[in-house]
Design a protein around this motif. Structure first.
Motif, PDB file in Angstrom:
ATOM      1  N   TYR A  82       5.803  11.037   0.604  1.00  0.00           N
ATOM      2  CA  TYR A  82       5.202  10.151   1.593  1.00  0.00           C
ATOM      3  C   TYR A  82       4.390  10.924   2.618  1.00  0.00           C
ATOM      4  O   TYR A  82       4.850  11.904   3.183  1.00  0.00           O
ATOM      5  N   ASP A  83       3.174  10.458   2.849  1.00  0.00           N
ATOM      6  CA  ASP A  83       2.287  11.017   3.863  1.00  0.00           C
ATOM      7  C   ASP A  83       1.903   9.874   4.793  1.00  0.00           C
ATOM      8  O   ASP A  83       1.087   9.013   4.438  1.00  0.00           O
ATOM      9  N   VAL A  84       2.498   9.851   5.975  1.00  0.00           N
ATOM     10  CA  VAL A  84       2.305   8.744   6.906  1.00  0.00           C
ATOM     11  C   VAL A  84       0.840   8.606   7.324  1.00  0.00           C
ATOM     12  O   VAL A  84       0.335   7.497   7.461  1.00  0.00           O
ATOM     13  N   SER A  85       0.133   9.709   7.502  1.00  0.00           N
ATOM     14  CA  SER A  85      -1.271   9.638   7.915  1.00  0.00           C
ATOM     15  C   SER A  85      -2.143   8.976   6.852  1.00  0.00           C
ATOM     16  O   SER A  85      -2.969   8.108   7.157  1.00  0.00           O
ATOM     17  N   LYS A  86      -1.943   9.397   5.608  1.00  0.00           N
ATOM     18  CA  LYS A  86      -2.720   8.795   4.511  1.00  0.00           C
ATOM     19  C   LYS A  86      -2.384   7.322   4.336  1.00  0.00           C
ATOM     20  O   LYS A  86      -3.250   6.497   4.058  1.00  0.00           O
ATOM     21  N   SER A 146       0.810  -1.220   0.000  1.00  0.00           N
ATOM     22  CA  SER A 146       0.000   0.000   0.000  1.00  0.00           C
ATOM     23  C   SER A 146       0.846   1.274   0.000  1.00  0.00           C
ATOM     24  O   SER A 146       0.313   2.367   0.169  1.00  0.00           O
ATOM     25  N   TYR A 147       2.164   1.132  -0.198  1.00  0.00           N
ATOM     26  CA  TYR A 147       3.056   2.295  -0.151  1.00  0.00           C
ATOM     27  C   TYR A 147       2.723   3.258  -1.288  1.00  0.00           C
ATOM     28  O   TYR A 147       2.665   2.854  -2.447  1.00  0.00           O
ATOM     29  N   PRO A 148       2.495   4.524  -0.955  1.00  0.00           N
ATOM     30  CA  PRO A 148       2.068   5.482  -1.989  1.00  0.00           C
ATOM     31  C   PRO A 148       3.226   5.978  -2.860  1.00  0.00           C
ATOM     32  O   PRO A 148       4.378   5.974  -2.446  1.00  0.00           O
TER      33      PRO A 148
END
Length: 160
Positions: free
Chosen positions: A38-42, A32-34
């Protein structure tokens, strides 16, 4: 004093190994790594976990630091800082937990601005686009080809 900025991920820190560790600790982390910044919350929301679970996994960050970063202290006549791009809270905590700050004069975390906006005179970064974006000399650093000694030699050469 000449200020040299070192990117954190993949220059000082074994980021890809750390992501594998996170995937082990937090199953589905890599799946699921965007893409992009990087946005840890999302990411935590997408994984359907509490963001604090991701932060707790950072406790082992010091295990993923390259062995040769202490050589930065051999840069006499230069000040070295960490200049990283990413989610401020996540990057800050990862850098602090890695315990690399003992070798540097501090850290700056940027998001949209270029890394030279923090006043550096030279940039060591693993991403060519980061080095190309700045108006200061730099080195595209590839851990498969370069060591910290190579970076030190390149900095000395640039300013000799």
């Amino acid at each position: 004093m000449t200020l040299v900025g070192f990117d954190f991920d993949r220059v000082l820190f074994k980021t890809d190994n750390f992501k594998q560790y996170l995937d082990h600790e937090l199953p589905g982390f890599l799946e699921s790594y965007p893409e992009g910044l990087y946005d840890v919350s999302k990411h935590a929301e997408k994984m359907e976990i509490d963001v604090e679970e991701v932060y707790r996994a950072l406790d082992r960050a010091e295990d993923f630091v390259y062995d040769d970063i202490g050589l930065v202290q051999e840069l006499e006549g230069f000040d070295a800082i960490i200049v990283s791009r990413g989610d401020y809270r996540f990057q800050r905590r990862k850098i602090e937990q890695s315990e690399v700050l003992e070798h540097f004069e501090g850290m700056e975390i940027v998001s949209d601005e270029d890394k030279d906006s923090v006043g550096i005179d030279f940039l060591v970064d693993d991403r060519a686009e980061e080095v190309q974006r700045v108006d200061v000399p730099g080195m595209v650093f590839d851990r498969e080809k370069h060591s910290m000694q190579d970076a030190i030699n390149r900095i000395r050469e640039e300013f000799s």
